[in-house]
Design an enzyme around this catalytic site. Structure first.
Site, PDB file in Angstrom:
ATOM      1  N   GLU A  20      60.724 -88.263  20.262  1.00  0.00           N
ATOM      2  CA  GLU A  20      61.170 -87.961  18.897  1.00  0.00           C
ATOM      3  C   GLU A  20      61.664 -89.243  18.252  1.00  0.00           C
ATOM      4  O   GLU A  20      62.440 -89.984  18.857  1.00  0.00           O
ATOM      5  CB  GLU A  20      62.316 -86.938  18.965  1.00  0.00           C
ATOM      6  CG  GLU A  20      62.926 -86.617  17.607  1.00  0.00           C
ATOM      7  CD  GLU A  20      64.054 -85.583  17.694  1.00  0.00           C
ATOM      8  OE1 GLU A  20      64.388 -85.160  18.838  1.00  0.00           O
ATOM      9  OE2 GLU A  20      64.594 -85.227  16.642  1.00  0.00           O
ATOM     10  N   ARG A  53      74.303 -88.970   9.337  1.00  0.00           N
ATOM     11  CA  ARG A  53      74.186 -88.792   7.888  1.00  0.00           C
ATOM     12  C   ARG A  53      75.061 -87.627   7.421  1.00  0.00           C
ATOM     13  O   ARG A  53      75.386 -86.746   8.206  1.00  0.00           O
ATOM     14  CB  ARG A  53      72.708 -88.617   7.513  1.00  0.00           C
ATOM     15  CG  ARG A  53      71.973 -89.949   7.732  1.00  0.00           C
ATOM     16  CD  ARG A  53      70.526 -89.881   7.426  1.00  0.00           C
ATOM     17  NE  ARG A  53      70.269 -89.557   6.025  1.00  0.00           N
ATOM     18  CZ  ARG A  53      69.036 -89.416   5.530  1.00  0.00           C
ATOM     19  NH1 ARG A  53      67.986 -89.586   6.334  1.00  0.00           N
ATOM     20  NH2 ARG A  53      68.856 -89.129   4.265  1.00  0.00           N
ATOM     21  N   PRO A 110      56.642 -84.527   6.534  1.00  0.00           N
ATOM     22  CA  PRO A 110      56.672 -84.528   5.079  1.00  0.00           C
ATOM     23  C   PRO A 110      57.464 -85.676   4.463  1.00  0.00           C
ATOM     24  O   PRO A 110      58.512 -86.054   4.983  1.00  0.00           O
ATOM     25  CB  PRO A 110      57.342 -83.182   4.731  1.00  0.00           C
ATOM     26  CG  PRO A 110      58.096 -82.808   5.951  1.00  0.00           C
ATOM     27  CD  PRO A 110      57.301 -83.338   7.102  1.00  0.00           C
ATOM     28  N   ASN A 111      56.917 -86.176   3.391  1.00  0.00           N
ATOM     29  CA  ASN A 111      57.513 -87.238   2.562  1.00  0.00           C
ATOM     30  C   ASN A 111      57.410 -88.631   3.186  1.00  0.00           C
ATOM     31  O   ASN A 111      57.717 -89.628   2.517  1.00  0.00           O
ATOM     32  CB  ASN A 111      58.988 -86.932   2.215  1.00  0.00           C
ATOM     33  CG  ASN A 111      59.141 -85.636   1.447  1.00  0.00           C
ATOM     34  OD1 ASN A 111      58.468 -85.445   0.430  1.00  0.00           O
ATOM     35  ND2 ASN A 111      59.966 -84.727   1.916  1.00  0.00           N
ATOM     36  N   ARG A 137      60.120 -94.474  -1.018  1.00  0.00           N
ATOM     37  CA  ARG A 137      61.058 -93.364  -0.902  1.00  0.00           C
ATOM     38  C   ARG A 137      62.418 -93.856  -0.403  1.00  0.00           C
ATOM     39  O   ARG A 137      62.528 -94.328   0.725  1.00  0.00           O
ATOM     40  CB  ARG A 137      60.495 -92.368   0.118  1.00  0.00           C
ATOM     41  CG  ARG A 137      61.437 -91.271   0.473  1.00  0.00           C
ATOM     42  CD  ARG A 137      60.992 -90.531   1.726  1.00  0.00           C
ATOM     43  NE  ARG A 137      61.905 -89.440   1.990  1.00  0.00           N
ATOM     44  CZ  ARG A 137      61.966 -88.788   3.138  1.00  0.00           C
ATOM     45  NH1 ARG A 137      61.160 -89.116   4.135  1.00  0.00           N
ATOM     46  NH2 ARG A 137      62.829 -87.828   3.302  1.00  0.00           N
ATOM     47  N   ALA A 172      61.905 -83.632   7.677  1.00  0.00           N
ATOM     48  CA  ALA A 172      62.804 -82.501   7.389  1.00  0.00           C
ATOM     49  C   ALA A 172      62.516 -81.281   8.264  1.00  0.00           C
ATOM     50  O   ALA A 172      63.439 -80.502   8.559  1.00  0.00           O
ATOM     51  CB  ALA A 172      62.725 -82.129   5.911  1.00  0.00           C
ATOM     52  N   TYR A 184      65.253 -95.729   4.153  1.00  0.00           N
ATOM     53  CA  TYR A 184      64.049 -95.742   4.993  1.00  0.00           C
ATOM     54  C   TYR A 184      63.322 -97.085   5.025  1.00  0.00           C
ATOM     55  O   TYR A 184      62.346 -97.227   5.767  1.00  0.00           O
ATOM     56  CB  TYR A 184      63.091 -94.628   4.530  1.00  0.00           C
ATOM     57  CG  TYR A 184      63.708 -93.247   4.636  1.00  0.00           C
ATOM     58  CD1 TYR A 184      64.079 -92.722   5.872  1.00  0.00           C
ATOM     59  CD2 TYR A 184      63.961 -92.481   3.498  1.00  0.00           C
ATOM     60  CE1 TYR A 184      64.670 -91.464   5.973  1.00  0.00           C
ATOM     61  CE2 TYR A 184      64.545 -91.226   3.595  1.00  0.00           C
ATOM     62  CZ  TYR A 184      64.897 -90.724   4.831  1.00  0.00           C
ATOM     63  OH  TYR A 184      65.480 -89.479   4.944  1.00  0.00           O
ATOM     64  N   HIS A 207      63.148 -91.122  14.510  1.00  0.00           N
ATOM     65  CA  HIS A 207      63.614 -91.068  13.119  1.00  0.00           C
ATOM     66  C   HIS A 207      63.975 -92.477  12.690  1.00  0.00           C
ATOM     67  O   HIS A 207      64.577 -93.229  13.466  1.00  0.00           O
ATOM     68  CB  HIS A 207      64.853 -90.180  12.980  1.00  0.00           C
ATOM     69  CG  HIS A 207      64.600 -88.767  13.391  1.00  0.00           C
ATOM     70  ND1 HIS A 207      63.920 -87.877  12.601  1.00  0.00           N
ATOM     71  CD2 HIS A 207      64.893 -88.109  14.543  1.00  0.00           C
ATOM     72  CE1 HIS A 207      63.819 -86.720  13.230  1.00  0.00           C
ATOM     73  NE2 HIS A 207      64.392 -86.839  14.418  1.00  0.00           N
ATOM     74  N   ASN A 246      57.757 -87.877  14.320  1.00  0.00           N
ATOM     75  CA  ASN A 246      58.814 -87.851  13.312  1.00  0.00           C
ATOM     76  C   ASN A 246      58.512 -86.643  12.434  1.00  0.00           C
ATOM     77  O   ASN A 246      57.706 -86.725  11.507  1.00  0.00           O
ATOM     78  CB  ASN A 246      58.850 -89.137  12.489  1.00  0.00           C
ATOM     79  CG  ASN A 246      60.049 -89.156  11.529  1.00  0.00           C
ATOM     80  OD1 ASN A 246      60.682 -88.127  11.303  1.00  0.00           O
ATOM     81  ND2 ASN A 246      60.335 -90.322  10.975  1.00  0.00           N
TER      82      ASN A 246
HETATM   83  C1  DQA Z   1      63.892 -88.677   8.972  1.00  0.00           C
HETATM   84  C2  DQA Z   1      65.278 -88.042   8.883  1.00  0.00           C
HETATM   85  C3  DQA Z   1      65.179 -86.632   8.313  1.00  0.00           C
HETATM   86  O1  DQA Z   1      66.493 -86.070   8.212  1.00  0.00           O
HETATM   87  C4  DQA Z   1      64.567 -86.642   6.934  1.00  0.00           C
HETATM   88  O2  DQA Z   1      64.392 -85.321   6.468  1.00  0.00           O
HETATM   89  C5  DQA Z   1      63.292 -87.414   6.878  1.00  0.00           C
HETATM   90  C6  DQA Z   1      63.166 -88.651   7.643  1.00  0.00           C
HETATM   91  C7  DQA Z   1      63.967 -90.154   9.422  1.00  0.00           C
HETATM   92  O3  DQA Z   1      62.934 -90.691   9.821  1.00  0.00           O
HETATM   93  O4  DQA Z   1      65.046 -90.763   9.346  1.00  0.00           O
HETATM   94  O5  DQA Z   1      62.388 -87.066   6.115  1.00  0.00           O
HETATM   95  O6  DQA Z   1      63.126 -87.974   9.940  1.00  0.00           O
END
Ligand code: DQA
Length: 143
Positions: free
Chosen positions: A98, A107, A10-11, A18, A77, A23, A100, A74
């Site tokens: 995995e 963070r 998501p997002n 964003r 959240a 990011y 990110h 990825n």
């Molecule tokens: C994320 C890190 C997550 O905590 C966050 O909710 C994201 C992006 C990253 O790629 O750094 O949406 O997965």
């Protein structure tokens, strides 16, 4: 060329717009093109998908389990609280990396310090921005 799925949660479809200070400015379409191109260089046939819908992500992970396809995930959240994603990752038979963009463990929000994906991951790449996807694909490349 062996198939690899890059699945973004998501997002992440708003990458580039964003919170670019966290990011970066690369869009999801640009990320997808980069992943396909890095994949070609590594002998991988990379397909990149993004969804804001958890059920869709679960269907993709279930299909990857059935087909034995390696996954770069990825989960955004969902990483931090989705036991459905935990259960789906547990079923994967091929390697799972995995990834990110940021490093959630560094963070300030406490909730980011837990990952339901890590227990099932063969490797975790975090904090390398877009380049983290290249590192993840390298980890899956045939040797
Ligand atoms: C994320 C890190 C997550 O905590 C966050 O909710 C994201 C992006 C990253 O790629 O750094 O949406 O997965």
């Amino acid at each position: 060329m062996s198939a690899v799925l890059v699945l973004n949660g998501p997002n992440l479809g708003r990458l580039g717009r964003r919170q670019p200070e966290i990011y970066g400015r690369t869009t999801h379409a640009e990320l997808a093109e980069l992943c396909r191109s890095w994949g070609r260089d590594l002998g991988l046939d990379v397909e990149v998908r993004q969804t804001n819908h958890e059920g869709e992500m679960l269907d993709w992970l279930n299909a990857a389990a059935d087909d034995g396809v390696p996954v770069v995930l990825n989960a955004a959240a969902w990483t931090h609280y989705s036991y459905a994603i935990f259960d789906a990752c547990a079923q994967l038979t091929a390697p799972l990396v995995e990834v990110h963009l940021s490093d959630p463990s560094q963070r300030p929000e406490e909730f980011r310090h837990t990952s339901v994906v890590t227990p099932h991951a063969t490797e975790v790449v975090a904090g390398h921005g877009i380049d983290g996807y290249r590192l993840a694909l390298e980890a899956l490349a045939p040797r």
